[in-house]
Design a protein around this motif. Structure first.
Motif, mmCIF file in Angstrom:
data_model
loop_
_atom_site.group_PDB
_atom_site.id
_atom_site.type_symbol
_atom_site.label_atom_id
_atom_site.label_comp_id
_atom_site.label_asym_id
_atom_site.label_seq_id
_atom_site.Cartn_x
_atom_site.Cartn_y
_atom_site.Cartn_z
ATOM 1 N N TYR A 34 0.825 -1.204 0.000
ATOM 2 C CA TYR A 34 0.000 0.000 0.000
ATOM 3 C C TYR A 34 0.863 1.260 0.000
ATOM 4 O O TYR A 34 0.595 2.209 -0.743
ATOM 5 C CB TYR A 34 -0.953 -0.002 1.199
ATOM 6 C CG TYR A 34 -1.896 1.172 1.191
ATOM 7 C CD1 TYR A 34 -2.954 1.220 0.295
ATOM 8 C CD2 TYR A 34 -1.720 2.236 2.063
ATOM 9 C CE1 TYR A 34 -3.812 2.304 0.267
ATOM 10 C CE2 TYR A 34 -2.579 3.322 2.045
ATOM 11 C CZ TYR A 34 -3.621 3.348 1.145
ATOM 12 O OH TYR A 34 -4.469 4.433 1.107
ATOM 13 N N LYS A 38 0.813 4.049 -2.914
ATOM 14 C CA LYS A 38 0.620 5.476 -2.630
ATOM 15 C C LYS A 38 1.750 6.305 -3.234
ATOM 16 O O LYS A 38 1.514 7.385 -3.766
ATOM 17 C CB LYS A 38 0.555 5.716 -1.123
ATOM 18 C CG LYS A 38 -0.839 5.645 -0.573
ATOM 19 C CD LYS A 38 -0.911 6.065 0.874
ATOM 20 C CE LYS A 38 -1.243 7.489 1.099
ATOM 21 N NZ LYS A 38 -2.567 7.940 0.738
ATOM 22 N N GLU A 43 -3.114 3.888 -5.461
ATOM 23 C CA GLU A 43 -3.575 3.047 -4.365
ATOM 24 C C GLU A 43 -5.062 2.696 -4.445
ATOM 25 O O GLU A 43 -5.549 1.848 -3.710
ATOM 26 C CB GLU A 43 -3.267 3.694 -3.010
ATOM 27 C CG GLU A 43 -4.056 4.925 -2.691
ATOM 28 C CD GLU A 43 -3.441 6.233 -3.191
ATOM 29 O OE1 GLU A 43 -3.888 7.297 -2.732
ATOM 30 O OE2 GLU A 43 -2.531 6.211 -4.038
ATOM 31 N N LYS A 82 -12.261 8.117 -5.964
ATOM 32 C CA LYS A 82 -11.178 7.153 -6.175
ATOM 33 C C LYS A 82 -11.560 6.193 -7.298
ATOM 34 O O LYS A 82 -11.366 4.978 -7.185
ATOM 35 C CB LYS A 82 -10.905 6.381 -4.888
ATOM 36 C CG LYS A 82 -10.454 7.267 -3.750
ATOM 37 C CD LYS A 82 -10.254 6.479 -2.487
ATOM 38 C CE LYS A 82 -9.808 7.393 -1.350
ATOM 39 N NZ LYS A 82 -9.644 6.649 -0.104
#
Length: 139
Positions: A34, A38, A43, A82
Motif C-alpha cells: 500500500y 501510494k 492506491e 477514487k
C-alpha cells in the motif's frame, strides 16, 4: 503468548515474491504494498479490493446495501473520488445489482482490480527500493 515482531521476517518477505495473494495475506506485506502504491499515486485499486473483501463478509441485507452504495460512490460511479478503471459492462452490472446487492456484486470488478495490481504494480513493487530494503533488512 508469543510477541509478534514489528517488522516482517525474512520468511515473510520471501513469501511475498510467490504471488500477490501471498503479499496481500500478510499484514506487513499488505502495508508495504500500500505504501508503494501510494508513492505511485495508484492506491485506489488496493483500496477497492480491500473494500470488496470487507463487503463480502457482510451478512445482513441492510449492511450489504449500505456498503454496496458507499463502494459505488467512492470507486465506481463516473467522477468518483477514487474511481477505478472499469469497462462499461462491469460498471453497468454493478449499477443494476445495487437494487439488491449480494456478496458477489463486486466480484467481477474486484477481479479486474486484482489483475491490474498483479500485472502492473506488483512486478514494479518487487523491483522497488522499498522491497529491496525490506528483503535486506528483514530479520
Amino acid at each position: 503468548m508469543k510477541n509478534r515482531p514489528y517488522r516482517p521476517t525474512a520468511d515473510d518477505v520471501s513469501q511475498w515474491e510467490q504471488s500477490l495473494e501471498s503479499l496481500l495475506s500478510n499484514k506487513y506485506g499488505k502495508a508495504a504494498f500500500y505504501i508503494f502504491l501510494k508513492s505511485e499515486f495508484c492506491e485506489e485499486n488496493m483500496e477497492f479490493w480491500t473494500a470488496c473483501e470487507d463487503f463480502r463478509q457482510q451478512t445482513s441485507e441492510k449492511d450489504l446495501a449500505s456498503k454496496a452504495s458507499s463502494i459505488y460512490e467512492e470507486f465506481i460511479r463516473n467522477e468518483a473520488p477514487k474511481e477505478i478503471n472499469l469497462d462499461f459492462h462491469t460498471k453497468n452490472a454493478i449499477m443494476q445489482s445495487l437494487q439488491r446487492p449480494t456478496a458477489s456484486s463486486f466480484l467481477a470488478a474486484q477481479r479486474k482490480a486484482f489483475s491490474l495490481m498483479e500485472n502492473n504494480a506488483y512486478p514494479r513493487f518487487l523491483h522497488s527500493d522499498l522491497y529491496r530494503q525490506l528483503s535486506h533488512g528483514a530479520s
